[in-house]
Design a protein around this motif. Structure first.
Motif: not given
Length: 314
Positions: A30-35
């Motif tokens: 999984m690629d984790v993205r933060i916003s």
């Protein structure tokens, strides 16, 4: 039929072939993205999405619901998770879970989950997490029928026998898998499948009195490449795993300390074999071998800069 309606017919050959799903760690798939990072009033929060890289499992890479982010440890004692689905704090073995109730095909991105941490002293902290989800395993074959049925002796299934082994060992402490040290928080017990082996079942048991409290151990079965074949993680010291195996190949039982002091364990392993010469029993003794790391991702949170970074641990 002259009613004009559409009909679907099923013959004696019709049967259902259920698709098997295994719950496994998919952290490095999984690629984790933060916003939407916010720090205000002693709380640090952000939105997080997961993108399926398509490398999970051995089929098309789909990860089926529910996908769960488990926060296992937070570096600062003054910081805790405020809104976990299970109410967990992420501290002292009290894992905090965030459930992504969706299926992600290869390349698919989840809806965001909002993570909130109580950080009243505005401290920089790290937290370690793993991601689990379900991937396709081999389907259970359908078993249709067709007349005439062959009931001759030649068509009878091969007679099954068993080979049993008993192993024992000691898990010194439970660190919820965070220490990643063979012989400290997990012990690997390797065995070789008999030449005619088709399946194996392992039963883990532990003596609660040996830990000074009721211990919680997890149990896994891995192949020679470290692929997870089965896992058992109920509350308590007794677990069971089983899977189809290939004759002559090496496999590993992994006993993982979750919440325990020094705990002695016993594994009763039974292989299903078709050759009577492979049947029997043996004492495997107390065995430990080198282990491999649990998949974890470490998040670094800095309230002063409002930044979050994530790095996969080896």
């Amino acid at each position: 039929d002259d009613s004009g309606g559409d009909q679907v017919a099923f013959s004696d050959l019709s049967a259902t072939a259920p698709v098997a799903l295994d719950n496994v760690r998919v952290t490095d798939d999984m690629d984790v993205r933060i916003s939407n990072v916010v720090f205000a009033d002693g709380r640090f929060s952000f939105d997080q999405t997961l993108t399926n890289l398509g490398s999970a499992g051995t089929f098309d890479g789909t990860v089926f619901e529910s996908i769960v982010l488990r926060i296992l440890d937070i570096s600062e004692d003054s910081v805790s998770v405020a809104n976990a689905d299970n109410g967990g704090s992420g501290q002292n073995g009290d894992e905090a879970r965030f459930v992504y109730a969706e299926t992600l095909e290869a390349g698919g991105t989840s809806a965001p989950r909002h993570l909130v941490f109580d950080d009243p002293q505005a401290k920089l902290f790290t937290f370690d997490a793993e991601i689990t989800g379900r991937v396709r395993a081999a389907a259970v074959p359908a078993d249709g029928s067709q007349d005439p049925v062959d009931t001759s002796e030649a068509s009878a299934p091969p007679e099954e026998f068993s080979f049993t082994e008993t192993f024992s060992g000691l898990v010194p402490i439970g660190t919820t898998g965070l220490n990643l040290a063979q012989g400290v928080d997990h012990v690997d017990v390797t065995f070789t499948a008999k030449a005619s082996a088709a399946a194996v079942t392992g039963v883990l048991s532990a003596d609660p009195s040996a830990a000074g409290a009721y211990p919680d151990l997890d149990f896994e079965l891995l192949d020679s490449n470290g692929n997870l074949l089965a896992t058992s993680a109920s509350l308590g010291p007794n677990e069971t795993v089983g899977a189809a195996i290939e004759g002559g190949e090496s496999y590993t039982y992994r006993v993982v300390g979750w919440a325990n002091g020094p705990t002695t364990f016993r594994i009763d392993s039974e292989q299903s074999v078709t050759d009577p010469d492979d049947a029997g029993s043996a004492d495997g003794g107390s065995v430990t071998t080198d282990g491999t790391a649990t998949q974890l991702v470490r998040f670094t949170v800095d309230p002063l800069t409002g930044s979050v970074s994530a790095d996969l641990l080896d």
